[in-house]
Design a protein around this motif. Structure first.
Motif, short mmCIF file in Angstrom:
data_model
loop_
_atom_site.label_atom_id
_atom_site.label_comp_id
_atom_site.label_asym_id
_atom_site.label_seq_id
_atom_site.Cartn_x
_atom_site.Cartn_y
_atom_site.Cartn_z
N GLU A 50 0.84 -1.19 0.00
CA GLU A 50 0.00 0.00 0.00
C GLU A 50 0.88 1.24 0.00
N SER A 56 -7.34 4.45 -5.87
CA SER A 56 -7.67 3.12 -6.40
C SER A 56 -8.83 3.22 -7.38
N THR A 60 -11.71 -1.92 -7.74
CA THR A 60 -10.81 -2.65 -6.83
C THR A 60 -11.39 -2.76 -5.43
N ARG A 63 -9.65 -2.72 -1.66
CA ARG A 63 -8.21 -3.02 -1.78
C ARG A 63 -7.41 -1.73 -1.82
N ASP A 65 -3.81 -1.78 -1.93
CA ASP A 65 -2.44 -1.99 -2.42
C ASP A 65 -2.38 -2.01 -3.94
N TYR A 66 -3.41 -1.49 -4.59
CA TYR A 66 -3.43 -1.45 -6.05
C TYR A 66 -3.81 -0.05 -6.51
#
Length: 733
Positions: A50, A56, A60, A63, A65-66
């Motif tokens: 992250e 984001s 997603t 989430r 970390d994307y």
């Protein structure tokens, strides 16, 4: 196979490199790898924790970390969650500019198609497949097609992009790039090639700091000031060691190159059309294709990268039949006479040239209209028979009767205000309404975005070439564009002018070179102001610089050689004192430097002494013998002329049998040792014979120990040394 597809993994392979992309679970096309072959998927490197303040995508979910802001993307559209520099920007009718490009499919073509109206690399064997990956906006039927070709032997990836508007409204295309390359390593340096008129393509090497390094041209041509090519290199990369990436745009108009280092020390390279001079109205059901860009990677230093680009240009970019044919040694009358000549004076110069073994006489500016200075008659392409004292066809015949070829200077894209063409067609000139036009060299610019202008120029010059049996054309362009306004285009499409102008130039060049394949065309733009891959597609050689001073030319030709083959470099011996710098260098040194190119003369041979004319004759004979090696051999930069008082370079034939070493020492110093240069590209355990002395050396000795050069005599000293590879039987004797 150069193209491999395994599920959502796309790989392009050349002889030594691997280029890899992958579609992730959200349909985003990620860039994985460009570098040495690894034999596997490199997707394991594409993992991120992250990163705070990285937005984001909606799908997603929770989430964290994307984010597109962190990932290496294959083509960055911007406007969603990627805050880095985008490769593409579109404005929709509602004023929004976002695109959300997701993977929509791929296709593999069994050949490499051309790009309509633009220069592009090719494969004469029609055996290079094309990978076409299609991305689609998540909301609108807007498609972006990414095209890839892997040229295996040359280790080059060709890339271009096409956008397709299947909506029912007009899109404003405000930025469009030919390539986007995301690299994970931020510890890189950038090499670019800047300059000015008469000092083009000077190498500058800089460390990449955080933020964006950018260079561009807004001049309507690729310009003397910057060349549309760039190298990214590891810090300690030199000629024969280290990793480097090269990118070169096959385009001759306004362009930009951006290299950005982000917060995670990742590098993004974006190269394409210059955005402030490009605003294209993309109609419904219409497409727009970018210029093509070439990428190459080397982990063996700059010289291998250069060899790859040189081979690529010779085999897959320069389409002229002259690319591997012997080319004539020429004499140009410009610096001999300027505007002050008549037919008899030209024939006298040609007679002297014939005695020296020169093949081609070129009549430069001043043969047409009332052209006796650079303030008048440009555009009036009717022969001034009163000035010549004969029809141009008679002059051409007189040259041909001497078993020489006849060449002519033209400047199709410009017009003088004091000309019949301007008085007849003022609407054909780029001119902003209500403003006085800007001038450069007393010239205005014709609107080559207007098909009527292109047709007129084509008819004019095709007739001129046919009726006068012209063997060679020097196509010049002596000013940049500043008044970007076309009376041909409607108000809302003025932003298309810069690109449409180049399309017109390319159309005219295409039609003339196609109709006259046996005519040798050489490009020029105030010297090297448009020396780029786009023009080399049409013209196999380009006038490297208006600066013919031998000292300066070694520096100019040094920078040029990083991307462009020596066979494309127009280089001549001129008079001394040099007309640009006032420097006096020996005829020997001027000849040595000019031989690293297409070779010719720009002086009045009738003013030379018998001894000097004999020296010219010997130079011409030597060059004709060496031209195949100079044109088709591998070129090595043996010194950096900016760091030393020594310029040295060599050519090694592809079969390794012939070696040519040339050098110039600029300054004489007292009480010094003999200068030493180390050769490269030889076989270590093979013996080589020096032709003038008969001395023999191992390749290891020549590369590790090197060669001792003569001490300079006076202000300059040049040497030309030839070696041949000896077979085992000759060595044992």
């Amino acid at each position: 196979m150069p193209i491999s597809i395994d599920g959502n993994l796309f790989s392009l392979s050349t002889q030594d490199t691997l280029y890899q992309m992958q579609v992730d679970e959200y349909g985003i096309l990620n860039h994985l790898w460009y570098g040495p072959k690894t034999g596997m998927s490199m997707s394991y490197l594409n993992q991120y924790p992250e990163i705070s303040f990285s937005g984001s995508l909606a799908d997603t979910g929770t989430r964290r970390d994307y984010s597109l802001n962190d990932r290496p993307l294959e083509y960055a559209e911007g406007g969603m969650t990627d805050y880095r520099t985008p490769a593409l920007r579109i404005v929709h009718p509602d004023g929004s500019s976002a695109l959300d490009l997701r993977y929509a499919g791929y296709e593999v073509l069994n050949h490499k198609p051309g790009i309509a109206h633009l220069p592009a690399s090719f494969d004469r064997s029609l055996q290079t497949p094309t990978l076409k990956i299609t991305l689609k906006d998540a909301l609108y039927p807007i498609f972006v097609h990414l095209y890839y070709n892997a040229f295996e032997k040359e280790n080059v990836i060709a890339r271009s992009v096409e956008i397709e508007n299947n909506t029912d409204h007009i899109l404003s295309l405000d930025k469009f790039s030919s390539l986007c390359l995301d690299l994970p390593d931020g510890d890189l340096e950038v090499l670019h090639f800047h300059g000015r008129h008469a000092m083009e393509r000077l190498k500058e090497r800089l460390p990449l700091g955080f933020g964006t390094f950018r260079f561009e041209s807004r001049r309507g041509n690729s310009s003397h000031q910057h060349n549309p090519a760039v190298i990214l290199a590891a810090p300690h990369t030199d000629e024969s060691h280290g990793a480097c990436y090269g990118a070169c745009l096959l385009y001759s108009g306004c362009y930009q190159v951006e290299v950005q280092k982000d917060q995670l020390e990742q590098i993004r390279l974006v190269m394409g059309l210059e955005e402030s001079t490009f605003h294209w109205k993309l109609k419904p059901q219409a497409t727009f294709h970018s210029p093509e860009a070439l990428l190459s990677y080397s982990n063996q230093g700059f010289e291998k990268l250069s060899h790859q680009f040189h081979d690529m240009f010779r085999e897959h970019v320069i389409r002229s039949t002259f690319v591997h044919r012997p080319r004539p040694v020429l004499i140009n009358n410009w610096e001999a006479t300027y505007f002050d000549f008549n037919g008899q004076k030209l024939i006298e110069i040609a007679d002297s040239a014939k005695e020296c073994g020169i093949d081609l006489f070129v009549l430069d500016d001043g043969w047409f209209g009332n052209r006796n200075s650079d303030t008048e008659s440009l555009g009036d392409w009717h022969v001034n028979e009163e000035k010549l004292g004969m029809p141009l066809a008679d002059l051409s015949k007189a040259i041909h009767d001497r078993q020489m070829q006849f060449g002519l200077w033209i400047e199709p894209e410009m017009v003088s205000e004091d000309s019949d063409l301007f008085r007849t067609h003022p609407e054909w000139v780029l001119w902003i309404p209500g403003r006085y036009p800007s001038r450069s060299r007393h010239q205005l610019v014709l609107d080559l975005g207007n098909p009527e202008v292109v047709e007129y120029l084509y008819q004019t010059f095709s007739k001129l070439i046919r009726e006068n049996s012209v063997d060679y054309i020097k196509w010049d362009m002596n000013r940049s564009i500043s008044d970007f306004y076309s009376s041909y285009l409607p108000e809302q499409r003025q932003g298309e002018l810069a690109h449409r102008y180049m399309l017109g130039v390319y159309e005219l060049a295409d039609r003339l070179t196609t109709e006259f394949p046996e005519v040798l065309f050489e490009g020029c733009a105030g010297g090297g102001g448009r020396f780029d891959g786009g023009m080399l597609y049409y013209f196999p050689q380009y006038w490297c610089s208006d600066n013919t001073d031998a000292h300066c030319r070694t520096q100019i030709q040094y920078g040029t050689s990083f991307f462009y083959p020596i066979s494309s470099v127009g280089s001549h011996v001129s008079a001394v004192p040099n007309h640009q710098t006032g420097r006096v260098t020996s005829l020997k040194t001027r000849g040595t430097v000019a031989m690293a190119g297409t070779f010719g003369y720009e002086l009045d041979l009738t003013l030379l002494s018998p001894e000097q004319r004999e020296e010219v004759r010997q130079q011409v004979q030597t060059y004709k013998t060496l031209q195949p090696l100079i044109f088709d051999g591998d070129y090595y930069r043996l010194s950096d002329p900016f760091d030393h008082d020594l310029a040295a370079w060599s050519f090694v034939s592809k079969d390794g049998l012939q070696i040519l070493v040339q050098s110039v020492i600029y300054e004489q110093k007292p009480n010094v040792r003999f200068p030493r240069i180390q050769l490269r590209g030889l076989k270590r355990d093979v013996w080589y014979k020096q032709l003038d002395t008969g001395n023999v050396y191992t390749g290891a000795a020549l590369m590790d120990g090197g060669l001792l050069l003569d001490l300079p005599q006076g202000t300059d000293s040049s040497q030309t040394l030839q070696f041949v590879r000896m077979d085992q039987e000759e060595t044992s004797e």
